[in-house]
Write a protein that holds these residues in place. Structure first.
Motif, PDB file in Angstrom:
ATOM      1  N   TRP A  43      26.899 -26.658 -11.907  1.00  0.00           N
ATOM      2  CA  TRP A  43      25.657 -26.909 -10.939  1.00  0.00           C
ATOM      3  C   TRP A  43      25.841 -26.119  -9.807  1.00  0.00           C
ATOM      4  O   TRP A  43      24.880 -25.392  -9.349  1.00  0.00           O
ATOM      5  CB  TRP A  43      25.257 -28.282 -10.786  1.00  0.00           C
ATOM      6  CG  TRP A  43      24.661 -29.063 -11.870  1.00  0.00           C
ATOM      7  CD1 TRP A  43      25.194 -29.715 -12.599  1.00  0.00           C
ATOM      8  CD2 TRP A  43      23.382 -28.656 -12.451  1.00  0.00           C
ATOM      9  NE1 TRP A  43      24.211 -29.969 -13.718  1.00  0.00           N
ATOM     10  CE2 TRP A  43      23.137 -29.321 -13.391  1.00  0.00           C
ATOM     11  CE3 TRP A  43      22.230 -27.799 -12.163  1.00  0.00           C
ATOM     12  CZ2 TRP A  43      21.856 -29.663 -14.142  1.00  0.00           C
ATOM     13  CZ3 TRP A  43      21.048 -27.705 -12.512  1.00  0.00           C
ATOM     14  CH2 TRP A  43      20.897 -28.742 -13.683  1.00  0.00           C
TER      15      TRP A  43
ATOM     16  N   TYR B 296      20.226 -31.021 -17.154  1.00  0.00           N
ATOM     17  CA  TYR B 296      20.037 -32.594 -16.438  1.00  0.00           C
ATOM     18  C   TYR B 296      20.274 -33.560 -17.351  1.00  0.00           C
ATOM     19  O   TYR B 296      21.323 -34.435 -17.443  1.00  0.00           O
ATOM     20  CB  TYR B 296      18.758 -32.840 -15.902  1.00  0.00           C
ATOM     21  CG  TYR B 296      18.263 -32.132 -14.798  1.00  0.00           C
ATOM     22  CD1 TYR B 296      19.200 -31.795 -13.666  1.00  0.00           C
ATOM     23  CD2 TYR B 296      16.977 -31.831 -14.591  1.00  0.00           C
ATOM     24  CE1 TYR B 296      18.631 -31.195 -12.546  1.00  0.00           C
ATOM     25  CE2 TYR B 296      16.613 -30.925 -13.349  1.00  0.00           C
ATOM     26  CZ  TYR B 296      17.356 -30.576 -12.441  1.00  0.00           C
ATOM     27  OH  TYR B 296      16.831 -30.074 -11.493  1.00  0.00           O
TER      28      TYR B 296
ATOM     29  N   ASP C  40      25.166 -33.411  -9.357  1.00  0.00           N
ATOM     30  CA  ASP C  40      24.134 -32.803  -8.740  1.00  0.00           C
ATOM     31  C   ASP C  40      24.205 -32.527  -7.090  1.00  0.00           C
ATOM     32  O   ASP C  40      23.750 -31.469  -6.611  1.00  0.00           O
ATOM     33  CB  ASP C  40      22.883 -33.469  -8.979  1.00  0.00           C
ATOM     34  CG  ASP C  40      21.620 -32.449  -9.004  1.00  0.00           C
ATOM     35  OD1 ASP C  40      21.701 -31.366  -9.471  1.00  0.00           O
ATOM     36  OD2 ASP C  40      20.624 -32.984  -8.586  1.00  0.00           O
TER      37      ASP C  40
END
Length: 455
Positions: free
Chosen positions: A278, A378, A398
């Motif tokens: 990420w 996700y 995240d």
């Protein structure tokens, strides 16, 4: 293990097996739409700040550095904090309560953004908005994953995402009709987002609690069974006879601080891998979303034309999401993620030419890649952690990953000014592909029960 605890664990295993045998979406279709309305706001707000900032910059006399800090860094700090704090609340007190809290925060933040008349006020309300946004992206992926059958988990999460990503596709057109036209157009842009958040907040009171959370964390097996029975009846009405349940291991006795599970094997390794994935993805994601309009206008293109390029290209968001609805469960999730990042690189290379016709193409491909990547990634992130710490694990992943977003948004203008427009956007294209390569190192997840993926 005493007899009472043993019976409780056996009952929990039975309930999870009953959940996993469901072969279609087990709740009213309207529930996907309800979640999608909240998601619509989330992506609307992610986009609106980038389109509002040129006008805010002029009216507040911010200067480029302070403008970027207000637009992106403050919101991202709130995003990371909100995702972890509300995620931990979710693991302790339930998905339902946390999802109500997130929409309340985002509504407050949006109306506050619209009513801000100085830099401190705007910074405070961007922070509050970020608190809600970060947590909601976490919770929606977790909630839908925990409710969806294994064979269609990717598709169901993308269905809601399709409605959500429309927020990112429509926002440029709303911004184009407001920001360059009216002196307070940027305020209207934020106020519209606040209204959407209030609607989403009211609708969410219809949603049930996640039965997986009730089983794993709360140990409320009676309430969980009541919800699961309703879900079974919904599927039975649509599909007829249900499959026989396959028992999987479930632990309902150990209740520690949620984050502590994330630092146990194998989750600590997954945390490191997914954080890095990420981090690299968000470098380009936030660099493009936050800076593209400003960098185009700084290169001599008018604000309205710069917004127009991004607005037309934004058609790619829902197109990408629809493509993922067709493929998210057909192919292994991590391979799909990698291919999405290849599309991203092609988009950035095309966009970097600054040739008008190719700017449209590059903007479309970038939006297409974002529409394809985000919800699938996700979902994959949520699948990698156990139910008792799923939102905490997602939040850490995240939240820390968003450091890449803050750096990308701040340094892309520096790269462009130092090495040129083409170099800057090619660079963020490459960081996106690095994220895709890292995804290939993770476990398989498509069509596998959550309890097996996160084992």
């Amino acid at each position: 293990m005493d007899k009472k605890s043993g019976n409780k664990e056996e009952k929990a295993k039975e309930l999870i097996a009953r959940l996993n045998r469901l072969s279609s979406w087990p709740l009213p279709t309207s529930f996907i739409l309800i979640i999608g309305v909240g998601y619509f706001f989330t992506f609307y707000d992610i986009s609106d700040i980038g389109f509002a900032m040129p006008a805010i910059d002029q009216q507040f006399h911010l200067g480029s550095s302070l403008s970027l800090f207000i637009a992106l860094s403050v919101g991202l700090i709130g995003y990371a904090i909100g995702s972890y704090v509300v995620g931990t609340i979710s693991d302790y007190y339930g998905r339902f309560r946390a999802m109500i809290l997130t929409m309340g925060l985002t509504a407050l933040g949006s109306f506050g953004d619209a009513a801000s008349f100085n830099v401190p006020e705007l910074a405070i309300f961007r922070f509050i908005t970020g608190l809600g946004l970060g947590a909601d992206l976490n919770l929606v992926s977790t909630y839908l994953s925990e409710l969806s059958p294994p064979n269609i988990r990717g598709k169901i999460t993308v269905y809601s995402f399709i409605l959500g990503i429309l927020g990112q596709a429509i926002t440029p057109f709303i911004a184009l009709s407001l920001v360059p036209v009216y002196y307070d157009g940027w305020r209207y842009l934020f106020a519209i987002g606040g209204i959407i958040a209030v609607v989403a907040l009211a609708l969410r009171f219809e949603l049930p609690e996640s039965p997986r959370w009730l089983i794993s964390r709360a140990g409320n097996l009676e309430k969980a069974e009541e919800i699961i029975t309703r879900m079974e009846n919904t599927v039975r009405d649509k599909m007829g006879k249900l499959n026989s349940p396959n028992i999987v291991n479930v632990d309902v006795n150990e209740k520690r601080f949620p984050t502590s599970y994330v630092f146990k094997k194998p989750y600590v390794y997954r945390l490191a891998l997914l954080v890095t994935m990420w981090f690299f993805w968000y470098i380009g994601n936030y660099g493009f979303l936050g800076d593209a309009t400003t960098l185009l206008s700084a290169s001599g293109i008018s604000i309205s034309s710069s917004i127009g390029y991004l607005a037309v290209g934004a058609i790619g968001y829902p197109v990408g999401a629809i493509l993922m609805a067709l493929t998210a469960d057909r192919f292994e999730r991590k391979y799909v993620i990698f291919m999405d990042t290849v599309v991203w690189l092609i988009g950035m290379l095309t966009f970097s030419t600054r040739i008008p016709s190719l700017i449209y193409v590059g903007s479309f491909l970038a939006s297409l890649a974002l529409g394809m990547y985000l919800q699938v990634a996700y979902t994959y992130t949520a699948e990698n952690y156990p139910t008792r710490a799923r939102t905490s694990g997602f939040a850490l992943t995240d939240g820390i990953g968003h450091i890449g977003g803050a750096l990308g948004a701040l340094f892309l203008p520096v790269l462009v000014s130092t090495y040129g427009f083409s170099f800057g956007f090619t660079f963020i294209g490459i960081t996106g592909v690095i994220a895709g390569v890292l995804a290939l190192l993770g476990p398989k997840a498509s069509k596998i029960a959550l309890e097996e993926v996160s084992a």
